[in-house]
Write a protein that holds these residues in place. Structure first.
Motif, PDB file in Angstrom:
ATOM      1  N   GLU A   1       0.826  -0.924   0.092  1.00 23.58           N
ATOM      2  CA  GLU A   1      -0.022   0.218  -0.144  1.00 23.58           C
ATOM      3  C   GLU A   1       1.243   1.289  -0.053  1.00 23.58           C
ATOM      4  OE1 GLU A   1      -3.703   0.464   1.001  1.00 23.58           O
ATOM      5  OE2 GLU A   1      -3.899   2.491   0.038  1.00 23.58           O
ATOM      6  N   LEU A   2       1.423   1.439   1.331  1.00 24.10           N
ATOM      7  CA  LEU A   2       2.938   1.981   1.049  1.00 24.10           C
ATOM      8  C   LEU A   2       3.856   2.695   0.202  1.00 24.10           C
ATOM      9  CD1 LEU A   2       4.300   4.983   2.691  1.00 24.10           C
ATOM     10  CD2 LEU A   2       5.767   2.568   3.800  1.00 24.10           C
ATOM     11  N   GLY A   3       4.459   1.395  -1.004  1.00 23.43           N
ATOM     12  CA  GLY A   3       4.975   1.736  -1.988  1.00 23.43           C
ATOM     13  C   GLY A   3       3.757   1.964  -3.652  1.00 23.43           C
ATOM     14  N   LEU A   4       2.665   1.473  -3.200  1.00 23.69           N
ATOM     15  CA  LEU A   4       2.037   2.032  -4.754  1.00 23.69           C
ATOM     16  C   LEU A   4       1.691   4.023  -4.222  1.00 23.69           C
ATOM     17  CD1 LEU A   4      -0.544  -0.640  -4.741  1.00 23.69           C
ATOM     18  CD2 LEU A   4       0.991  -0.257  -6.682  1.00 23.69           C
ATOM     19  N   GLN A   5       1.871   4.115  -2.891  1.00 19.83           N
ATOM     20  CA  GLN A   5       1.454   5.629  -3.093  1.00 19.83           C
ATOM     21  C   GLN A   5       2.767   6.527  -3.305  1.00 19.83           C
ATOM     22  OE1 GLN A   5      -0.252   4.672   1.549  1.00 19.83           O
ATOM     23  NE2 GLN A   5      -2.008   6.429   0.780  1.00 19.83           N
ATOM     24  N   ALA A   6       3.595   5.274  -2.715  1.00 17.76           N
ATOM     25  CA  ALA A   6       5.351   6.526  -2.860  1.00 17.76           C
ATOM     26  C   ALA A   6       5.521   6.307  -4.075  1.00 17.76           C
ATOM     27  CB  ALA A   6       6.148   6.270  -2.124  1.00 17.76           C
ATOM     28  N   LYS A   7       4.799   5.644  -4.881  1.00 18.44           N
ATOM     29  CA  LYS A   7       5.446   5.374  -6.203  1.00 18.44           C
ATOM     30  C   LYS A   7       5.449   6.898  -7.722  1.00 18.44           C
ATOM     31  CE  LYS A   7       5.929   1.797  -9.882  1.00 18.44           C
ATOM     32  NZ  LYS A   7       5.393   1.734 -11.054  1.00 18.44           N
ATOM     33  N   ALA A   8       3.909   7.218  -6.872  1.00 15.00           N
ATOM     34  CA  ALA A   8       4.023   7.963  -8.514  1.00 15.00           C
ATOM     35  C   ALA A   8       4.977   9.291  -7.982  1.00 15.00           C
ATOM     36  CB  ALA A   8       2.421   8.839  -7.989  1.00 15.00           C
TER      37      ALA A   8
ATOM     38  N   ILE B   1       6.193   9.350   5.738  1.00 12.35           N
ATOM     39  CA  ILE B   1       7.447   8.999   6.012  1.00 12.35           C
ATOM     40  C   ILE B   1       7.842   8.553   7.209  1.00 12.35           C
ATOM     41  CG2 ILE B   1       9.784   9.934   5.571  1.00 12.35           C
ATOM     42  CD1 ILE B   1       9.061   9.100   3.315  1.00 12.35           C
ATOM     43  N   ILE B   2       6.956   9.708   7.987  1.00 15.68           N
ATOM     44  CA  ILE B   2       7.832   9.580   9.814  1.00 15.68           C
ATOM     45  C   ILE B   2       6.533   8.718  10.421  1.00 15.68           C
ATOM     46  CG2 ILE B   2       6.655  11.350  11.880  1.00 15.68           C
ATOM     47  CD1 ILE B   2       6.264  14.065   9.609  1.00 15.68           C
ATOM     48  N   ASN B   3       5.213   8.035   9.871  1.00 17.84           N
ATOM     49  CA  ASN B   3       4.748   6.973  10.430  1.00 17.84           C
ATOM     50  C   ASN B   3       5.458   5.821   9.818  1.00 17.84           C
ATOM     51  OD1 ASN B   3       2.351   8.040  10.579  1.00 17.84           O
ATOM     52  ND2 ASN B   3       1.420   7.183   9.344  1.00 17.84           N
ATOM     53  N   MET B   4       6.464   5.581   8.733  1.00 17.95           N
ATOM     54  CA  MET B   4       7.411   4.401   8.415  1.00 17.95           C
ATOM     55  C   MET B   4       8.737   4.990   9.214  1.00 17.95           C
ATOM     56  SD  MET B   4       8.872   4.607   4.319  1.00 17.95           S
ATOM     57  CE  MET B   4      10.466   5.064   4.717  1.00 17.95           C
ATOM     58  N   LEU B   5       9.283   5.546   9.720  1.00 17.80           N
ATOM     59  CA  LEU B   5      10.147   6.158  10.509  1.00 17.80           C
ATOM     60  C   LEU B   5      10.299   5.387  11.612  1.00 17.80           C
ATOM     61  CD1 LEU B   5      13.070   7.395  11.310  1.00 17.80           C
ATOM     62  CD2 LEU B   5      12.531   7.118   9.055  1.00 17.80           C
ATOM     63  N   GLU B   6       9.035   5.924  12.438  1.00 18.50           N
ATOM     64  CA  GLU B   6       8.792   5.663  13.302  1.00 18.50           C
ATOM     65  C   GLU B   6       8.824   3.921  13.793  1.00 18.50           C
ATOM     66  OE1 GLU B   6       5.811   7.916  16.316  1.00 18.50           O
ATOM     67  OE2 GLU B   6       7.103   7.118  17.793  1.00 18.50           O
ATOM     68  N   LYS B   7       8.201   3.167  13.128  1.00 12.39           N
ATOM     69  CA  LYS B   7       8.334   1.978  12.720  1.00 12.39           C
ATOM     70  C   LYS B   7       9.541   1.431  12.821  1.00 12.39           C
ATOM     71  CE  LYS B   7       5.836  -1.797  10.489  1.00 12.39           C
ATOM     72  NZ  LYS B   7       6.209  -1.674   8.849  1.00 12.39           N
ATOM     73  N   LYS B   8      10.038   2.017  12.343  1.00 13.62           N
ATOM     74  CA  LYS B   8      11.515   2.052  12.400  1.00 13.62           C
ATOM     75  C   LYS B   8      12.202   1.786  13.224  1.00 13.62           C
ATOM     76  CE  LYS B   8      12.095  -0.609   8.211  1.00 13.62           C
ATOM     77  NZ  LYS B   8      12.682  -1.698   8.074  1.00 13.62           N
ATOM     78  N   ILE B   9      12.037   2.672  14.053  1.00 13.98           N
ATOM     79  CA  ILE B   9      12.876   3.130  15.048  1.00 13.98           C
ATOM     80  C   ILE B   9      12.685   2.242  15.730  1.00 13.98           C
ATOM     81  CG2 ILE B   9      13.332   5.332  16.742  1.00 13.98           C
ATOM     82  CD1 ILE B   9      13.414   7.378  14.829  1.00 13.98           C
ATOM     83  N   ASP B  10      11.581   1.633  16.197  1.00 17.64           N
ATOM     84  CA  ASP B  10      10.410   0.713  17.530  1.00 17.64           C
ATOM     85  C   ASP B  10      11.239  -0.253  17.086  1.00 17.64           C
ATOM     86  OD1 ASP B  10       9.684   2.910  19.134  1.00 17.64           O
ATOM     87  OD2 ASP B  10       7.959   2.934  17.957  1.00 17.64           O
ATOM     88  N   GLU B  11      11.730  -0.489  15.806  1.00 15.39           N
ATOM     89  CA  GLU B  11      12.231  -1.516  15.792  1.00 15.39           C
ATOM     90  C   GLU B  11      13.705  -2.044  16.360  1.00 15.39           C
ATOM     91  OE1 GLU B  11       9.938  -2.726  11.174  1.00 15.39           O
ATOM     92  OE2 GLU B  11      11.931  -2.538  11.422  1.00 15.39           O
ATOM     93  N   ASN B  12      14.090  -1.375  16.058  1.00 20.62           N
ATOM     94  CA  ASN B  12      15.573  -1.417  15.868  1.00 20.62           C
ATOM     95  C   ASN B  12      16.264  -0.594  17.827  1.00 20.62           C
ATOM     96  OD1 ASN B  12      17.041  -2.290  13.543  1.00 20.62           O
ATOM     97  ND2 ASN B  12      15.773  -0.831  12.616  1.00 20.62           N
ATOM     98  N   LYS B  13      15.678  -0.276  18.758  1.00 16.92           N
ATOM     99  CA  LYS B  13      15.630  -0.169  20.023  1.00 16.92           C
ATOM    100  C   LYS B  13      16.306  -0.380  20.332  1.00 16.92           C
ATOM    101  CE  LYS B  13      10.792   0.016  21.480  1.00 16.92           C
ATOM    102  NZ  LYS B  13       9.898  -1.139  20.970  1.00 16.92           N
ATOM    103  N   ASN B  14      17.019  -1.268  20.238  1.00 17.73           N
ATOM    104  CA  ASN B  14      17.956  -1.890  21.272  1.00 17.73           C
ATOM    105  C   ASN B  14      19.944  -1.924  20.235  1.00 17.73           C
ATOM    106  OD1 ASN B  14      16.603  -2.505  23.308  1.00 17.73           O
ATOM    107  ND2 ASN B  14      16.304  -4.528  22.364  1.00 17.73           N
ATOM    108  N   ALA B  15      19.464  -1.356  18.962  1.00 21.06           N
ATOM    109  CA  ALA B  15      21.548  -0.257  18.159  1.00 21.06           C
ATOM    110  C   ALA B  15      21.926   0.406  18.852  1.00 21.06           C
ATOM    111  CB  ALA B  15      19.704  -0.009  16.807  1.00 21.06           C
ATOM    112  N   ALA B  16      22.945  -0.495  18.777  1.00 17.43           N
ATOM    113  CA  ALA B  16      24.803   0.098  18.995  1.00 17.43           C
ATOM    114  C   ALA B  16      24.006   2.041  18.673  1.00 17.43           C
ATOM    115  CB  ALA B  16      25.252  -0.027  18.570  1.00 17.43           C
ATOM    116  N   GLY B  17      23.860   1.698  17.787  1.00 19.15           N
ATOM    117  CA  GLY B  17      22.889   3.602  17.080  1.00 19.15           C
ATOM    118  C   GLY B  17      22.793   3.447  15.802  1.00 19.15           C
TER     119      GLY B  17
END
Ligand code: B4P
Length: 191
Positions: free
Chosen positions: A45-52, A65-81
């Motif tokens: 869904e996101l890809g189809l919206q972004a493509k155009a 983009i902001i929603n997509m980013l927040e999800k990524k940050i949450d997935e990487n909570k324990n990263a060194a950076g």
């Protein structure tokens, strides 16, 4: 935890330098361009919206983009950076990143601001377009539009972080390893 943004015009070398930074400092690489291309090729869904937007050299709307980013940050909570590559691209995205990091008790360590002249950017992107298959790198008009959008909508982000004393300007022209050495000196100061 290191939180570094790598910033600059299309083709300035953000992706190229991010790959080297990630390897040396063991950071998680969050490239909004890469995520969007993956979403697009998976026809989500996101890809189809972004493509155009991407095909015309325009920015994808901030909220997606902001929603997509927040999800990524949450997935990487324990990263060194984390290195944020191609994000933030608008002042609204920069404000959202600051708010997201603050909520998690963190802040941006620095913004690496790569700089190169217009003709160098166009030449690099057209070269990459010859074998990458990226539609946005193959058409000179789309490339010119991306640079125009960068100058109008993205460049103000540099001022936003300059005001916070976090922007480090780096010459993006020269040998890839020489540029990387300059970047390492900047990162070592905020480590
Ligand atoms: P991105 O994927 O972020 O791509 P980019 O700006 O084109 O490339 P980059 O600066 O990473 O260049 P690279 O190192 O690869 O964005 C693509 C699109 O996605 C945007 O136009 C937009 O539509 C959308 N998007 C992404 N993030 C968004 C956001 N936050 N908000 C809204 N929309 C968003 O280098 C380019 C070429 O130069 C390569 O071929 C490389 O080999 C060469 N090169 C690099 N350094 C060199 C050097 N020192 N000397 C010689 N060549 C060099």
């Amino acid at each position: 935890m290191l939180n570094i943004a790598i910033f600059g015009a299309p083709g300035v070398g953000k992706g190229t330098q991010s790959a080297l930074i990630v390897e040396k400092y063991n950071l998680v690489h969050i490239s909004t361009g890469d995520i969007l291309r993956e979403e697009t090729s998976n026809n989500t869904e996101l890809g189809l919206q972004a493509k155009a937007f991407m095909e015309k050299g325009q920015l994808v709307p901030d909220q997606l983009i902001i929603n997509m980013l927040e999800k990524k940050i949450d997935e990487n909570k324990n990263a060194a950076g984390v290195i944020y590559d191609g994000f933030p691209r608008t002042v609204k995205q920069a404000e959202a990143l600051d708010a997201m990091l603050e909520k998690k008790g963190m802040k941006l360590s620095c913004m690496l601001y790569l700089d190169a002249d217009h003709d160098t950017l166009v030449e690099r992107l057209l070269n990459r377009g010859k074998d990458s298959g990226r539609a946005d790198d193959s058409d000179k008009n789309v490339i010119e539009n991306r640079i125009k959008v960068y100058n109008e909508s993205t460049l103000p982000v540099a001022g936003y972080y300059e005001n916070q004393g976090k922007s480090v300007k780096i010459n993006g022209i020269g040998e890839i390893n020489d540029i990387f050495n300059t970047i390492c000196q900047a990162i070592d100061k905020v480590k």
